[in-house]
Design an enzyme around this catalytic site. Sequence first.
Site, short mmCIF file in Angstrom:
data_model
loop_
_atom_site.label_atom_id
_atom_site.label_comp_id
_atom_site.label_asym_id
_atom_site.label_seq_id
_atom_site.Cartn_x
_atom_site.Cartn_y
_atom_site.Cartn_z
N ILE A 1 41.34 32.13 41.50
CA ILE A 1 42.31 30.97 41.13
C ILE A 1 42.95 30.76 42.23
CG2 ILE A 1 44.22 30.12 39.74
CD1 ILE A 1 41.74 30.79 38.03
N TYR B 1 43.06 48.09 40.77
CA TYR B 1 43.20 46.73 40.02
C TYR B 1 42.48 46.65 39.03
CZ TYR B 1 43.84 41.57 40.11
OH TYR B 1 44.17 40.40 39.42
N ALA C 1 52.75 38.99 35.50
CA ALA C 1 53.21 39.49 36.88
C ALA C 1 51.96 40.63 37.21
CB ALA C 1 54.52 40.36 36.93
N GLY C 2 51.75 40.38 38.66
CA GLY C 2 50.62 41.41 38.90
C GLY C 2 50.47 41.42 40.48
N PRO D 1 41.19 35.58 33.68
CA PRO D 1 40.96 34.45 35.00
C PRO D 1 40.11 35.08 35.92
CG PRO D 1 43.28 35.05 34.72
CD PRO D 1 42.82 36.06 34.11
N GLY E 1 36.27 47.55 46.37
CA GLY E 1 37.76 47.73 46.94
C GLY E 1 38.81 47.67 46.11
N GLY F 1 52.71 30.72 41.64
CA GLY F 1 51.24 31.00 41.30
C GLY F 1 50.85 30.43 39.84
P1 NDP Z 1 50.64 35.73 43.07
O1 NDP Z 1 50.70 36.66 44.03
O2 NDP Z 1 50.76 34.42 43.30
O3 NDP Z 1 52.22 35.68 42.13
C1 NDP Z 1 52.53 37.00 41.57
C2 NDP Z 1 53.72 36.93 40.97
O4 NDP Z 1 54.07 38.31 40.16
C3 NDP Z 1 55.11 36.40 41.44
O5 NDP Z 1 55.74 35.69 40.65
C4 NDP Z 1 55.59 37.79 41.79
O6 NDP Z 1 57.19 37.73 41.90
C5 NDP Z 1 55.50 38.54 40.60
N1 NDP Z 1 55.38 39.95 40.44
C6 NDP Z 1 54.88 40.91 41.41
N2 NDP Z 1 55.23 41.86 40.93
C7 NDP Z 1 56.24 41.99 40.42
C8 NDP Z 1 57.28 43.10 39.68
N3 NDP Z 1 57.08 44.16 39.92
N4 NDP Z 1 57.85 42.50 38.80
C9 NDP Z 1 58.18 41.48 38.39
N5 NDP Z 1 57.25 40.44 38.93
C10 NDP Z 1 56.31 40.62 39.70
O7 NDP Z 1 49.60 36.02 41.68
P2 NDP Z 1 48.81 34.88 40.83
O8 NDP Z 1 49.44 34.02 40.49
O9 NDP Z 1 47.72 34.68 41.73
O10 NDP Z 1 48.64 35.83 39.88
C11 NDP Z 1 49.22 36.04 38.57
C12 NDP Z 1 48.49 36.97 37.67
O11 NDP Z 1 47.09 36.53 37.51
C13 NDP Z 1 48.61 38.34 38.30
O12 NDP Z 1 48.47 39.37 37.11
C14 NDP Z 1 46.98 38.58 38.69
O13 NDP Z 1 46.69 39.76 38.80
C15 NDP Z 1 46.37 37.58 37.78
N6 NDP Z 1 45.00 37.06 38.25
C16 NDP Z 1 45.06 36.24 39.42
C17 NDP Z 1 43.59 35.73 39.74
C18 NDP Z 1 43.59 34.69 40.81
O14 NDP Z 1 42.43 34.48 41.43
N7 NDP Z 1 44.70 34.52 41.56
C19 NDP Z 1 42.60 36.17 39.30
C20 NDP Z 1 42.60 37.09 38.04
C21 NDP Z 1 43.76 37.30 37.68
P3 NDP Z 1 57.82 37.30 43.47
O15 NDP Z 1 57.60 35.71 43.13
O16 NDP Z 1 59.19 37.62 43.02
O17 NDP Z 1 56.86 37.89 44.32
#
Ligand code: NDP
Length: 240
Positions: A180, A147, A83-84, A177, A143, A13
Site C-alpha cells: 500500500i 515482521y 500500528a506497526g 494488506p 529480509g 498512512g
Molecule cells: P506508516 O509507517 O505509514 O505508519 C505507521 C503508524 O503506526 C504511524 O501512525 C505510527 O505513529 C504508528 N506507530 C508506529 N509504532 C507505534 C507504536 N509503538 N505505538 C503506537 N503507534 C505506533 O505505516 P502504514 O500506514 O504503511 O502501515 C500501517 C499498518 O499496516 C502497519 O501495521 C503495517 O505493518 C501494515 N501494513 C502496511 C503495508 C504497506 O504496504 N504499507 C502492507 C501490509 C501491512 P507515528 O505517526 O507517531 O509515527
Amino acid sequence: MARIAIVTGGSRGIGEAISLRLQADGITVVANYAGNDEKAKAFTERTGIRTYKWDVGDHQACRDGCARVAEEVGPIDIVVNNAGITRDGTIARMTFEDWSDVMRINLGGCFNMAKACFPGMVDRGWGRIVNIGSINGQAGQYGQVNYAAAKSGIHGFTKALAQEGAKKGVTVNAIAPGYIDTDMVAAVPAPVLEKIVAKIPVGRLGQAHEIARGVSFLCSEDAGFVTGSTMSINGGQHMY
Ligand code: NDP
C-alpha cells in the site's frame, strides 16, 4: 449513541484512512500514535479527531491510555490494531533489538490493546477488533523474519481471540494488506519496489482507502457473522 473506535497508528498512512472512513460511518473515532506530534496535531486540526500518544508495545501505557480514552470519550466499542513498524534485514544483519521491537510493537501491541478493551466489550455484549496483518505474514518475505513472524502471529492471535468473543457479541478479524502506498512502502528502495509492483496482478500499489473500506465493513453491524477471518486486500497477489 455513536460507537466509539480507537485506531492505533491512526493519524497517518493506512491508519489515517481508517480513522477517516470510520468517522464517515458515523463512529466517534480517536487515533493513537507513537511520536510524530506534528502529523498528529495537523491531523486533529484537519479532521477534529482527537489523538492520544502512547507506545502500543508498552502494556501499562496501553492500559492507562485506553482508560483515559474511556473516561474522556466513552467506552471503547471498536479497536483497530493498525500500528506497526519494520526493521528489515537478513538474519545475519538483524539485531535482537530489531527482532524484539517488531514483535513487541506489531504483535505485542495487539495483545496489549485487546487486553485493555476486550473485557469491556464482552461486558457490554458488543465489540469489534480488527487487526492489520500483512501479506508478508501469510507468505513471508526476504529480509523480514521479524515482521513476517509478528504478522503471521497476528493472524493466529485473531483466530484464537475470535473464539473467545464469538458467543459474546465481539468479533475479531484481520486484514492482510498487500503493498500500500504509504511512508512505510516509500522507504523500500525504488528498484526493489519496481520488482514488487511487477508481481502484483492489478499492476499497481494499493491505496490506504482500499484497506479502510475493508475495516469499515468488518466494524459494521452487517459483519456480525464474520469472525476469525482474514480479508486479503492485495491486488490479487498470491491468487495463483
Ligand atoms: P506508516 O509507517 O505509514 O505508519 C505507521 C503508524 O503506526 C504511524 O501512525 C505510527 O505513529 C504508528 N506507530 C508506529 N509504532 C507505534 C507504536 N509503538 N505505538 C503506537 N503507534 C505506533 O505505516 P502504514 O500506514 O504503511 O502501515 C500501517 C499498518 O499496516 C502497519 O501495521 C503495517 O505493518 C501494515 N501494513 C502496511 C503495508 C504497506 O504496504 N504499507 C502492507 C501490509 C501491512 P507515528 O505517526 O507517531 O509515527
